[in-house]
Write a protein that holds these residues in place. Sequence first.
Motif, PDB file in Angstrom:
ATOM      1  N   ASP A 182       0.898  -1.271  -0.014  1.00  0.00           N
ATOM      2  CA  ASP A 182       0.112   0.097  -0.061  1.00  0.00           C
ATOM      3  C   ASP A 182       0.814   1.302   0.054  1.00  0.00           C
ATOM      4  O   ASP A 182       0.786   2.259  -0.771  1.00  0.00           O
ATOM      5  CB  ASP A 182      -0.892   0.117   1.360  1.00  0.00           C
ATOM      6  N   HIS A 183       1.881   1.279   0.845  1.00  0.00           N
ATOM      7  CA  HIS A 183       2.754   2.439   0.964  1.00  0.00           C
ATOM      8  C   HIS A 183       3.665   2.642  -0.187  1.00  0.00           C
ATOM      9  O   HIS A 183       4.049   3.815  -0.545  1.00  0.00           O
ATOM     10  CB  HIS A 183       3.395   2.686   2.463  1.00  0.00           C
ATOM     11  N   ALA A 184       3.979   1.568  -0.994  1.00  0.00           N
ATOM     12  CA  ALA A 184       4.935   1.710  -1.894  1.00  0.00           C
ATOM     13  C   ALA A 184       4.425   2.484  -2.856  1.00  0.00           C
ATOM     14  O   ALA A 184       4.820   3.105  -3.716  1.00  0.00           O
ATOM     15  CB  ALA A 184       5.383   0.367  -2.250  1.00  0.00           C
ATOM     16  N   GLN A 185       2.885   1.986  -3.240  1.00  0.00           N
ATOM     17  CA  GLN A 185       2.266   2.459  -4.366  1.00  0.00           C
ATOM     18  C   GLN A 185       1.887   4.006  -3.848  1.00  0.00           C
ATOM     19  O   GLN A 185       1.875   4.765  -4.934  1.00  0.00           O
ATOM     20  CB  GLN A 185       0.929   1.752  -4.587  1.00  0.00           C
ATOM     21  N   GLN A 235       9.115  -3.576  -8.022  1.00  0.00           N
ATOM     22  CA  GLN A 235      10.384  -2.877  -8.424  1.00  0.00           C
ATOM     23  C   GLN A 235      10.707  -1.755  -7.280  1.00  0.00           C
ATOM     24  O   GLN A 235      11.167  -0.766  -7.729  1.00  0.00           O
ATOM     25  CB  GLN A 235      10.081  -2.201 -10.003  1.00  0.00           C
ATOM     26  N   PHE A 236      10.936  -2.363  -6.250  1.00  0.00           N
ATOM     27  CA  PHE A 236      11.372  -1.367  -5.181  1.00  0.00           C
ATOM     28  C   PHE A 236      12.759  -1.917  -4.360  1.00  0.00           C
ATOM     29  O   PHE A 236      13.007  -3.151  -4.412  1.00  0.00           O
ATOM     30  CB  PHE A 236      10.270  -1.586  -3.883  1.00  0.00           C
ATOM     31  N   PRO A 237      13.248  -0.854  -3.947  1.00  0.00           N
ATOM     32  CA  PRO A 237      14.793  -1.215  -3.529  1.00  0.00           C
ATOM     33  C   PRO A 237      14.692  -2.019  -1.941  1.00  0.00           C
ATOM     34  O   PRO A 237      13.767  -1.909  -1.385  1.00  0.00           O
ATOM     35  CB  PRO A 237      15.280   0.058  -3.060  1.00  0.00           C
ATOM     36  N   VAL A 238      15.653  -2.985  -1.849  1.00  0.00           N
ATOM     37  CA  VAL A 238      15.731  -3.794  -0.580  1.00  0.00           C
ATOM     38  C   VAL A 238      16.974  -3.256   0.169  1.00  0.00           C
ATOM     39  O   VAL A 238      17.979  -3.079  -0.367  1.00  0.00           O
ATOM     40  CB  VAL A 238      15.438  -5.025  -0.739  1.00  0.00           C
ATOM     41  N   ASN A 273      14.478 -10.372 -10.046  1.00  0.00           N
ATOM     42  CA  ASN A 273      14.808  -9.114 -11.070  1.00  0.00           C
ATOM     43  C   ASN A 273      14.812  -7.998 -10.171  1.00  0.00           C
ATOM     44  O   ASN A 273      13.691  -7.086 -10.026  1.00  0.00           O
ATOM     45  CB  ASN A 273      13.700  -9.184 -12.219  1.00  0.00           C
ATOM     46  N   LEU A 274      15.906  -7.739  -9.394  1.00  0.00           N
ATOM     47  CA  LEU A 274      15.970  -6.501  -8.454  1.00  0.00           C
ATOM     48  C   LEU A 274      17.198  -5.676  -9.157  1.00  0.00           C
ATOM     49  O   LEU A 274      18.249  -6.135  -9.033  1.00  0.00           O
ATOM     50  CB  LEU A 274      16.314  -7.148  -6.993  1.00  0.00           C
ATOM     51  N   LYS A 275      16.889  -4.420  -9.211  1.00  0.00           N
ATOM     52  CA  LYS A 275      17.862  -3.217  -9.538  1.00  0.00           C
ATOM     53  C   LYS A 275      18.487  -2.522  -8.663  1.00  0.00           C
ATOM     54  O   LYS A 275      19.699  -2.572  -8.449  1.00  0.00           O
ATOM     55  CB  LYS A 275      17.307  -2.268 -10.502  1.00  0.00           C
TER      56      LYS A 275
END
Length: 259
Positions: free
Chosen positions: A86-89, A127-130, A149-151
Amino acid sequence: MKLVDAHIHLSDMEYAKHTDELVEDAKNSGVAALVSNSMDLETSIRNLQLAEKYSGIVYPALGIHPWNVNVLKENELEETLKLISDHAQKKTIVAIGEIGLDSKYENIWDKQLMVFNNMLQLAEKLQFPVIVHSRGTTAKIVEMLPSYNLKRVLLHWFSYPLTALSDTVAHGYSITEGPPAAYSSGIREVVEKVPLTNLLTETDGPVKYWKPPFNGQLTKPSFISNVVKAIAEVKSISFADVAEQVTRNFEKFFNITLT
Ligand SMILES: [Zn+2]
């Protein structure tokens, strides 16, 4: 010139009475941004509140730390995943963290893997950072991450093995180093070897550092200047150039522009 703390735990109970003081300390020492990492659902919620209270300087990362996978309440994993989603969006968080694997807790290894993989799947989907904790598991994690698939991957407090550093860099992942850069020969070797474009700075507070110049005092954002100074020494670059590049790395990694 700005400084940044890419990994702190403002939601930790040890910091509960000190958050005003810590944010003030950040402002007074030129630290323009603090990424406040979570340990579980409760600290994730607290980090959202802190980011609202200290808007423009505190940025939340939500997740479940490998130390906590065994004490999760019913539905806590699902609820945390939903909160992140929810918060990423809404763009009200900047990363998923702190997540990872810790070799000291082998008895809960399967649960660690299950939670970590759930978090990585969500990061891939969004497509979020970790932000990753990898004590004793860095080589294993660097081996398993490319199947996602993590950038944007940040290995926090990267310490060993040095052999995993070239793979980390080759995959385009970043690392953070903190106060030990001022006194630990092992960490200074990592700092020497890692390209400056893959390096960010952290305090990991409230973790305490017992060696000089920190001497066990409450870990504060202003320690970042000691970290930048140490990086500048090891790499024979000026303090200002290190600060500038690390800030650029930070903005790119978390996709935010610091004011
Ligand atoms: Zn941490």
